[in-house]
Design a protein around this motif. Structure first.
Motif, mmCIF file in Angstrom:
data_model
loop_
_atom_site.group_PDB
_atom_site.id
_atom_site.type_symbol
_atom_site.label_atom_id
_atom_site.label_comp_id
_atom_site.label_asym_id
_atom_site.label_seq_id
_atom_site.Cartn_x
_atom_site.Cartn_y
_atom_site.Cartn_z
ATOM 1 N N LEU A 72 63.729 46.274 94.481
ATOM 2 C CA LEU A 72 64.488 45.154 95.024
ATOM 3 C C LEU A 72 65.767 44.888 94.260
ATOM 4 O O LEU A 72 66.424 43.877 94.484
ATOM 5 C CB LEU A 72 63.610 43.897 95.022
ATOM 6 C CG LEU A 72 62.433 43.968 95.975
ATOM 7 C CD1 LEU A 72 61.586 42.702 95.858
ATOM 8 C CD2 LEU A 72 62.894 44.152 97.402
ATOM 9 N N ARG A 73 66.148 45.812 93.371
ATOM 10 C CA ARG A 73 67.349 45.611 92.581
ATOM 11 C C ARG A 73 68.371 46.709 92.833
ATOM 12 O O ARG A 73 69.528 46.571 92.450
ATOM 13 C CB ARG A 73 66.996 45.603 91.085
ATOM 14 C CG ARG A 73 65.920 44.599 90.728
ATOM 15 C CD ARG A 73 65.630 44.665 89.242
ATOM 16 N NE ARG A 73 64.606 43.711 88.866
ATOM 17 C CZ ARG A 73 63.333 44.004 88.721
ATOM 18 N NH1 ARG A 73 62.911 45.225 88.911
ATOM 19 N NH2 ARG A 73 62.453 43.090 88.379
ATOM 20 N N ILE A 74 67.974 47.772 93.458
ATOM 21 C CA ILE A 74 68.708 49.024 93.404
ATOM 22 C C ILE A 74 70.139 48.925 93.928
ATOM 23 O O ILE A 74 71.043 49.491 93.327
ATOM 24 C CB ILE A 74 67.934 50.120 94.149
ATOM 25 C CG1 ILE A 74 68.602 51.467 93.955
ATOM 26 C CG2 ILE A 74 67.777 49.817 95.617
ATOM 27 C CD1 ILE A 74 67.738 52.626 94.386
ATOM 28 N N LEU A 75 70.385 48.223 95.011
ATOM 29 C CA LEU A 75 71.714 48.196 95.592
ATOM 30 C C LEU A 75 72.346 46.818 95.605
ATOM 31 O O LEU A 75 73.385 46.634 96.225
ATOM 32 C CB LEU A 75 71.661 48.743 97.027
ATOM 33 C CG LEU A 75 71.239 50.208 97.161
ATOM 34 C CD1 LEU A 75 71.175 50.591 98.628
ATOM 35 C CD2 LEU A 75 72.207 51.108 96.422
ATOM 36 N N LEU A 117 69.772 43.917 84.413
ATOM 37 C CA LEU A 117 68.743 43.485 85.352
ATOM 38 C C LEU A 117 69.050 42.094 85.898
ATOM 39 O O LEU A 117 68.859 41.825 87.085
ATOM 40 C CB LEU A 117 67.377 43.501 84.678
ATOM 41 C CG LEU A 117 66.791 44.883 84.363
ATOM 42 C CD1 LEU A 117 65.454 44.739 83.647
ATOM 43 C CD2 LEU A 117 66.628 45.717 85.616
ATOM 44 N N GLN A 118 69.516 41.203 85.041
ATOM 45 C CA GLN A 118 69.857 39.856 85.488
ATOM 46 C C GLN A 118 70.994 39.879 86.500
ATOM 47 O O GLN A 118 71.002 39.095 87.458
ATOM 48 C CB GLN A 118 70.216 38.984 84.284
ATOM 49 C CG GLN A 118 69.035 38.626 83.410
ATOM 50 C CD GLN A 118 69.431 37.872 82.154
ATOM 51 O OE1 GLN A 118 70.575 37.971 81.687
ATOM 52 N NE2 GLN A 118 68.502 37.129 81.590
ATOM 53 N N GLU A 119 71.956 40.773 86.293
ATOM 54 C CA GLU A 119 73.067 40.882 87.240
ATOM 55 C C GLU A 119 72.563 41.307 88.614
ATOM 56 O O GLU A 119 72.937 40.725 89.641
ATOM 57 C CB GLU A 119 74.108 41.874 86.727
ATOM 58 C CG GLU A 119 75.271 42.123 87.675
ATOM 59 C CD GLU A 119 76.109 40.888 87.944
ATOM 60 O OE1 GLU A 119 76.699 40.796 89.042
ATOM 61 O OE2 GLU A 119 76.190 39.999 87.064
ATOM 62 N N PHE A 120 71.677 42.297 88.651
ATOM 63 C CA PHE A 120 71.124 42.740 89.924
ATOM 64 C C PHE A 120 70.254 41.653 90.548
ATOM 65 O O PHE A 120 70.293 41.420 91.749
ATOM 66 C CB PHE A 120 70.334 44.034 89.740
ATOM 67 C CG PHE A 120 71.197 45.266 89.731
ATOM 68 C CD1 PHE A 120 71.321 46.046 90.863
ATOM 69 C CD2 PHE A 120 71.891 45.637 88.597
ATOM 70 C CE1 PHE A 120 72.130 47.187 90.864
ATOM 71 C CE2 PHE A 120 72.692 46.759 88.582
ATOM 72 C CZ PHE A 120 72.817 47.538 89.725
ATOM 73 N N ASN A 121 69.456 40.987 89.711
ATOM 74 C CA ASN A 121 68.580 39.936 90.228
ATOM 75 C C ASN A 121 69.368 38.757 90.784
ATOM 76 O O ASN A 121 68.904 38.073 91.709
ATOM 77 C CB ASN A 121 67.636 39.454 89.127
ATOM 78 C CG ASN A 121 66.561 40.477 88.800
ATOM 79 O OD1 ASN A 121 66.283 41.367 89.595
ATOM 80 N ND2 ASN A 121 65.959 40.359 87.627
ATOM 81 N N SER A 122 70.554 38.506 90.223
ATOM 82 C CA SER A 122 71.364 37.391 90.709
ATOM 83 C C SER A 122 71.841 37.622 92.134
ATOM 84 O O SER A 122 72.296 36.698 92.802
ATOM 85 C CB SER A 122 72.572 37.167 89.790
ATOM 86 O OG SER A 122 73.569 38.160 89.984
ATOM 87 N N ARG A 123 71.735 38.842 92.625
ATOM 88 C CA ARG A 123 72.199 39.200 93.965
ATOM 89 C C ARG A 123 71.038 39.391 94.940
ATOM 90 O O ARG A 123 71.196 40.007 95.996
ATOM 91 C CB ARG A 123 73.052 40.475 93.889
ATOM 92 C CG ARG A 123 74.337 40.269 93.103
ATOM 93 C CD ARG A 123 74.980 41.593 92.702
ATOM 94 N NE ARG A 123 76.171 41.355 91.903
ATOM 95 C CZ ARG A 123 77.433 41.401 92.360
ATOM 96 N NH1 ARG A 123 77.644 41.686 93.629
ATOM 97 N NH2 ARG A 123 78.455 41.158 91.574
ATOM 98 N N ARG A 124 69.889 38.861 94.595
ATOM 99 C CA ARG A 124 68.712 39.010 95.455
ATOM 100 C C ARG A 124 68.969 38.460 96.854
ATOM 101 O O ARG A 124 68.506 39.018 97.853
ATOM 102 C CB ARG A 124 67.525 38.279 94.832
ATOM 103 C CG ARG A 124 66.228 38.457 95.608
ATOM 104 C CD ARG A 124 65.052 37.812 94.908
ATOM 105 N NE ARG A 124 63.790 38.142 95.554
ATOM 106 C CZ ARG A 124 63.101 39.243 95.343
ATOM 107 N NH1 ARG A 124 63.551 40.139 94.486
ATOM 108 N NH2 ARG A 124 61.961 39.474 95.976
ATOM 109 N N TYR A 125 69.694 37.361 96.955
ATOM 110 C CA TYR A 125 70.018 36.762 98.248
ATOM 111 C C TYR A 125 71.509 36.922 98.551
ATOM 112 O O TYR A 125 72.114 36.109 99.233
ATOM 113 C CB TYR A 125 69.631 35.290 98.260
ATOM 114 C CG TYR A 125 68.197 35.042 97.847
ATOM 115 C CD1 TYR A 125 67.142 35.745 98.437
ATOM 116 C CD2 TYR A 125 67.881 34.122 96.846
ATOM 117 C CE1 TYR A 125 65.836 35.533 98.053
ATOM 118 C CE2 TYR A 125 66.571 33.897 96.454
ATOM 119 C CZ TYR A 125 65.548 34.605 97.066
ATOM 120 O OH TYR A 125 64.241 34.399 96.673
ATOM 121 N N GLY A 126 72.091 38.001 98.056
ATOM 122 C CA GLY A 126 73.525 38.187 98.148
ATOM 123 C C GLY A 126 74.188 37.650 96.895
ATOM 124 O O GLY A 126 73.540 37.076 96.023
#
Length: 330
Positions: free
Chosen positions: A15-18, A105-114
Motif C-alpha cells: 500500500l506504499r509502492i506508488l 516510509l512516512q512520506e509514502f504513508n502520508s499519501r495513503r489518501y492522496g
C-alpha cells in the motif's frame, strides 16, 4: 547514494509502492478473500496529514522503525559477508539509515489518501520527492559488477545452470565457496536462525499475510463506502470551485498531464495545493481514516484468535531484533 536507493526500494511494499497516484488500485490488488464485514462507526479525527494516522492493524505488525532496523541488520550481515570475498558493500551504511528509512516510509504513508501534507504539495506537487524515490539514479544492483552480483545473489539456479551451493568465489585468490543464495541468502538464514522470520510477517515490510489481507480488504471496502463516497463528492465540489474537475483525490494525483520524470510544473503544484486545502475543508482524511478503521476493527474482531497469536509472535521477534541491533548496529 546506494543506501538511499535501497531504502526507497524497501518502501515499495503493497500500500506504499506508488504513493497517492495508485494506492487505490494497489489496495484492491492486495485485498483479501471472503465476505465483507459491516463496520461499527468509530471516532473521526481531524488530522493535518495522513502521516499522523495509525490504523488498528498496525498493532499486529512491525512498526516502521522496527522494519527499518530489521533491514539495517540484514544489510550489516550482507556487508560482512561481502567483505569476506573482497568486496565493499554499501560503505556508507550507518545507523542513520534507519532514520532515513522511517522518513521514507512516512512520506509514502502520508499519501495513503492522496497527497495530504501542505508543505509537500507546495514543494513537490504530486511528485514523490527525490530523497524518498531514490533520487532517480539507476537501481542499486545495476551499479554492481558481475562478480559482485555473483557473490551477492549467488549463481542463477534452474535448468542448465549450476547450483549456488558450493560455487567458487570470483574474488581473486579467495577460492572460498559461495553460500546458497549468495550473501543475501546467508543474511536471511542468519536472521532466521536468530528468530527473525520476515516470511512469517509477509513481504518483509513488517506485516503478516493475514494483517496485509485485512489492511488491503479494508481499504478496498472503504473506497465504496457511502460515507467516503459522500466526502469525495464534497471534495470534488470544493475542487470545482478552484477550477479543477476530479471525482476523487486519486484521479487528481494520476492526471496524465503530470510528468513524473521532470520537476513538477506550477500548474501541478497549484492543483496539489488546492487538493490538500479541499481535503482539510471537508475533513476527507479524518472521515476516510475513520471508515477504514471501522472495517479493520470488524475484521480484527473476526480474526481475534489468529491475530492474538500473531501479536505475540511479532512481540517475540521484536525482542530478538533489539538484541541483533545491539550486536550488529555499529
Amino acid at each position: 547514494m546506494r543506501v538511499s536507493q535501497a531504502l526507497a526500494m524497501r518502501a515499495n511494499s503493497c500500500l506504499r509502492i506508488l504513493g497517492g497516484a495508485a494506492v487505490a488500485a494497489m489496495a484492491v490488488g492486495c485485498g483479501s478473500h471472503g465476505p465483507a464485514v459491516r463496520p461499527t462507526a468509530g471516532p473521526t479525527p481531524s488530522p493535518s496529514s495522513a502521516a499522523q494516522l495509525q490504523l488498528p492493524i498496525a498493532a499486529y505488525e512491525f512498526s516502521a522503525a522496527q522494519s527499518q532496523e530489521e533491514q539495517y541488520v540484514k544489510q550489516r550481515l550482507v556487508q560482512a559477508c561481502m567483505a569476506t570475498y573482497g568486496f565493499s558493500y554499501l560503505p556508507e551504511l550507518s545507523s542513520s539509515t534507519i532514520t532515513n528509512g522511517v522518513q521514507i516510509l512516512q512520506e509514502f504513508n502520508s499519501r495513503r489518501y492522496g497527497v495530504s501534507d501542505g508543505a509537500a504539495a507546495r514543494s513537490y506537487g504530486y511528485h514523490i520527492p527525490a530523497w524518498a524515490a531514490g533520487s532517480g539514479q539507476p537501481g542499486l544492483k545495476a551499479q554492481f559488477s558481475r562478480a559482485e552480483l555473483l557473490v551477492l545473489d549467488g549463481p542463477a539456479t534452474g535448468p542448465g545452470t549450476r547450483s549456488a551451493s558450493g560455487s567458487q568465489s570470483p574474488a581473486s585468490g579467495q577460492g572460498t565457496k559461495l553460500p546458497t543464495g549468495g550473501c543475501e541468502g546467508r543474511a536471511n538464514s542468519e536472521l532466521l536462525a536468530a528468530g527473525i522470520n520476515d516470511q512469517s510477517r509477509g513481504n518483509g515490510g513488517g506485516a503478516s499475510a493475514l494483517a496485509e489481507d485485512i489492511e488491503g480488504q479494508a481499504f478496498a471496502q472503504t473506497q465504496s463506502d457511502h460515507r467516503v463516497l459522500a466526502v469525495y463528492t464534497a471534495w470534488s465540489e470544493c475542487m470545482r470551485q478552484h477550477g479543477y474537475d476530479y471525482s476523487t483525490p486519486f484521479k487528481a494525483a494520476a492526471d496524465p498531464q503530470w510528468n513524473m520524470s521532470v520537476p513538477p510544473t506550477q500548474t501541478e503544484i497549484q492543483t496539489a495545493e488546492a487538493d490538500v486545502s479541499c481535503k482539510f475543508r471537508t475533513n476527507l482524511l479524518g472521515i476516510t481514516y475513520a471508515v477504514e478503521s471501522d472495517y479493520e476493527n470488524a475484521a480484527i474482531a473476526k480474526n481475534a484468535l489468529a491475530l492474538a497469536q500473531l501479536k505475540s509472535q511479532v512481540a517475540a521477534q521484536a525482542k530478538k531484533l533489539e538484541y541483533l541491533l545491539a550486536r550488529y548496529g555499529g
